[in-house]
Design a protein around this motif. Structure first.
Motif, PDB file in Angstrom:
ATOM      1  N   UNK A 100       0.843  -1.198   0.000  1.00 52.09           N
ATOM      2  CA  UNK A 100       0.000   0.000   0.000  1.00 52.09           C
ATOM      3  C   UNK A 100       0.878   1.247   0.000  1.00 52.09           C
ATOM      4  N   UNK A 101       0.416   2.282  -0.690  1.00 49.82           N
ATOM      5  CA  UNK A 101       1.148   3.547  -0.754  1.00 49.82           C
ATOM      6  C   UNK A 101       0.526   4.510   0.252  1.00 49.82           C
ATOM      7  N   UNK A 102       1.390   5.064   1.115  1.00 52.01           N
ATOM      8  CA  UNK A 102       0.942   5.924   2.208  1.00 52.01           C
ATOM      9  C   UNK A 102       1.785   7.194   2.211  1.00 52.01           C
ATOM     10  N   UNK A 103       1.136   8.297   2.481  1.00 47.03           N
ATOM     11  CA  UNK A 103       1.833   9.559   2.721  1.00 47.03           C
ATOM     12  C   UNK A 103       1.575   9.903   4.185  1.00 47.03           C
ATOM     13  N   UNK A 104       2.640  10.285   4.882  1.00 47.48           N
ATOM     14  CA  UNK A 104       2.538  10.480   6.324  1.00 47.48           C
ATOM     15  C   UNK A 104       3.303  11.726   6.736  1.00 47.48           C
TER      16      UNK A 104
END
Length: 144
Positions: A100-104
């Motif tokens: 999964x691609x996540x921006x944090x």
């Protein structure tokens, strides 16, 4: 409920009513409060989560896509995300173990110096960025 979450609750009541679903985590040692909503980007409702606790950090993340990074596109996706990470300071991208691609983003904030408006401003920076970048990332995912 922790002090920062109380301040954030006051802020959202006044500025963004009915946007978040809030959940206090019972018996959590840092008195964590989780705020969930969705961020609409390119006609997609991306899950958004904000965590405010007794630590010196406030963290939020947006899930761009679940389980889309695989052996065929991993190199191209990571190369693009790494180039974005070199450019932007307030947030970072990563790919989790499920692909999964996540921006944090993780913002420092003590109880006394917590400013909910700054959290809101950081969220707006991410939102504006995703309006331009989301399609590019997803194109790399689906064409490799």
């Amino acid at each position: 409920m922790n002090t920062k979450a109380l301040k954030f609750n006051d802020f959202i009541k006044e500025n963004m009513p009915n946007i978040f679903q809030m959940e206090e985590l019972p018996n959590h040692e840092l008195h964590a409060v989780v705020y969930n909503t969705a961020m609409e980007v390119d006609k997609q409702n991306l899950p958004f989560m904000l965590i405010i606790d007794d630590s010196i950090y406030v963290m939020f993340q947006v899930r761009l896509a679940n389980a889309v990074v695989n052996a065929g596109n991993r190199s191209a996706v990571l190369e693009h995300l790494n180039s974005l990470n070199e450019t932007y300071k307030v947030f970072k991208y990563y790919v989790d173990a499920n692909g999964s691609i996540i921006i944090e983003s993780c913002l420092p904030a003590t109880d006394d110096e917590f400013v909910p408006g700054l959290v809101h401003a950081a969220i707006n920076v991410v939102y504006t960025h995703l309006q331009e970048e989301y399609k590019k990332i997803m194109k790399i995912v689906w064409t490799n």
